[in-house]
Design a protein around this motif. Sequence first.
Motif, short mmCIF file in Angstrom:
data_model
loop_
_atom_site.label_atom_id
_atom_site.label_comp_id
_atom_site.label_asym_id
_atom_site.label_seq_id
_atom_site.Cartn_x
_atom_site.Cartn_y
_atom_site.Cartn_z
N ARG A 293 -22.55 -89.73 -57.88
CA ARG A 293 -23.44 -88.91 -58.72
C ARG A 293 -24.86 -89.48 -58.75
NH1 ARG A 293 -21.61 -85.37 -62.23
NH2 ARG A 293 -23.02 -86.11 -63.83
N PHE B 271 -27.55 -86.85 -60.11
CA PHE B 271 -27.14 -86.39 -61.44
C PHE B 271 -27.22 -87.51 -62.46
CE2 PHE B 271 -24.40 -83.34 -58.89
CZ PHE B 271 -25.32 -82.33 -59.02
N PRO C 231 -31.82 -83.42 -57.74
CA PRO C 231 -30.73 -83.17 -56.78
C PRO C 231 -31.09 -82.12 -55.74
CG PRO C 231 -29.88 -83.23 -59.01
CD PRO C 231 -31.35 -83.32 -59.12
N GLY C 232 -31.80 -81.07 -56.16
CA GLY C 232 -32.10 -79.97 -55.27
C GLY C 232 -33.04 -80.33 -54.13
N MET D 225 -22.98 -80.61 -51.91
CA MET D 225 -21.96 -81.30 -52.69
C MET D 225 -20.76 -80.38 -52.90
SD MET D 225 -22.41 -83.84 -55.78
CE MET D 225 -21.05 -84.57 -56.66
N PHE E 203 -17.26 -80.21 -55.18
CA PHE E 203 -16.69 -80.84 -56.36
C PHE E 203 -15.17 -80.72 -56.37
CE2 PHE E 203 -20.93 -79.47 -57.24
CZ PHE E 203 -21.49 -80.48 -58.00
N GLN E 204 -14.58 -81.49 -57.25
CA GLN E 204 -13.12 -81.46 -57.39
C GLN E 204 -12.64 -80.07 -57.78
OE1 GLN E 204 -11.57 -84.18 -60.25
NE2 GLN E 204 -9.48 -83.44 -60.03
N ASP F 194 -16.70 -84.93 -53.91
CA ASP F 194 -16.16 -85.65 -55.06
C ASP F 194 -14.72 -85.22 -55.30
OD1 ASP F 194 -15.72 -87.04 -57.33
OD2 ASP F 194 -17.16 -85.95 -58.57
#
Lengths: 391, 292
Positions: free
Chosen positions: A47, A52, A72-73, A79, A81-82, A158
């Motif tokens: 992260r 983040f 982040p952008g 990315m 995610f889970q 992630d």
Amino acid sequence: MAKIELNTLKKSFGQVVAVKQLDLVIEDGEFLVLVGPSGCGKTTTLRMIAGFEDPTDGSIVMNGKIVNDLPPGERNLGMVFQSHALFPHKTVAENIEFGPRMKKVPAEERRKRVREVAEMVRVTHLLGKLPAECSGGEAQRVALARTLITNPDTYLLDEPLSSLDAKLRRELRAEADRVHQELKKTFVYVTHDQEEAMTLADRIVVMNRGEIVQQGSPMEIYNNPNSYFIADFFGSPSMNLIAGEIEASDDGRRFVNSTFSAQLPASYSAIQTGAATLGIRPEHVRVGSNTPTFATQVRLVEPMGKETLIYINYGGERDLILSPRQTQGWRMAPKSASSCPQRKSCFSPQMGRESLRYPTNRLNFAPPDPYPLDGAPAASSSSQIRCGSAG
Amino acid sequence: MTKSRKHLAFNVFRYAVLTVWLAIVAFPLFWIVATSFKPDHEWFAWRPPVYWSETPTWDNYLNVWTTFASYADTQYVQSLQKPWIALRNSLVISLLATSLAVVSGAIIAYGVSRYRILSEGRMFQLLVLRMVPPIVIVAPLSLYYAALNLLDTITGLVLIYYITSIPYAVWMSKSFIDEVPLEVEQAAEVLGANRWRIIFEIVLPVVHSGLVATFLFILILTWSEYLLALILSKSEVVTLPVELSKYQGSSEGRVYGRQAALAVGITFPLIIIGLFIRKHLARGFSFGMVKR
């Protein structure tokens, strides 16, 4: 092109230190897997790379530029995610085109690219559907497509597969591998699943309590875990870890505990004596017929199909796990000793005729079997046993 | 077998309880509707009560809702605002106050949910705005309103309704926004969306069912609020609940039939709106209780 350097990266949340002093260089095009138990700081690290979380200390360098303050952008990342994290009120197509739309790509061009990436991860038939109408695996493919379309330098994943069932996990694992092969981009993948780490990684970075505890190729980590924690963590079933002591003997070193003793291979003849933990993988434990023997009890026989795991209570804290090639007889009446492979080695691992009587067996424990394959001497028996300070 | 029988028994019991409960809740509604169709002499009928008039009449409705030029003269009523004006006032005030409260409440709730702009303590302090009994604040408030020339104005009522609705708006929309996984926002962030776009294109649309439920909830409260509307208005800005209270005469007592006809006009729009957005309400009120 994306080479990422983490320099003395640190993150604390109030009193809690999540990541302490992390130094890591992620090479361009590398598939790096950050692995560790929950709370080890792997997700926090990811992260921070994503932007983040602001590092408490240290710097993140991407292609030679410090990006600590870049949102982040603007880091040119993708990315996954889970929980796929799709926008639930947008169709699959709208989800996928979100990135290009933010970048003001014209509608015509967007539609074309949505088609392309949808074909790449095989979700074309889902384009008109809502995320809620997709299965877990499909949703994760869509999430991947949504990331692919922006063509980022670095992919951050992630625990993308941890909410899927085992079969899908294997399937999408292969998919992730394929995408990486095709794109040759930098992948940073976080997981707590050692199997995913083993199968995907170019390099595994094992973290525990906010620190890197070992890094290397999957086989290096599997064969040469440098700590009790890693030995315990990698491999399923996990390595047998037996507390005891190293003693000097006539031929070098012996491992001794309250139940049994075993001669260690010559390569260990110089190690320090004293308290130690012996680690041996289940596939390397063999049942022999030599003395001395000791009483054990078969606690559980677990047929896994390809192999069968035998859990044996020998008096230690944890059961000793075996995955013998000969799996017959573990729950049945005596079996003739002659059908057990006779191994002549410095440990003389053998099993007596009466030793297979369930539930109580007498067997002598044979630490590293120097002949893992029938007849053929092992290339390096030293890799099959780890001794170190106890605990 | 026994399990399914148990299940059946439980269902029978459940529906029995719900039926009784429905009867208790629905009876006053039924009574209002029935009374609104009764001719004068049946309004007070007791022993036996008239459940449904044998000579139903539209007179009450006509009197309340159509003859506004002349009803001020009706013998039953001392002072009357035209119900249509009251209706207009109620609509303007409650829709305006509710819209403002829901929009700003949602934005505040986003800030609380994601950035903790209000601590937990502050969030509870916010509730005090709603929990303080209106009767306690209405007297001092009317003095300030007089000083600020807000008495008897639409602005004045919108303002006080807005302020007292904010706690609900923030608390309810926060509970919905809390349910939106942070990852969904972060996915948008990585893809290059800015904060406002994330709020208006991702978060609020995702929780729109919840926002609709919040909207209706606050609308009902402001639509039916009586005390503040009574004290803070005089003659110009009369709302429907205040209007409703005026249907009584010094000699005739309460004019139940007329009141009932007006009450139907106040109550049923809400019920109809509720039916239309039933889907959102069910989703909105169960948001967070359903595991997704």
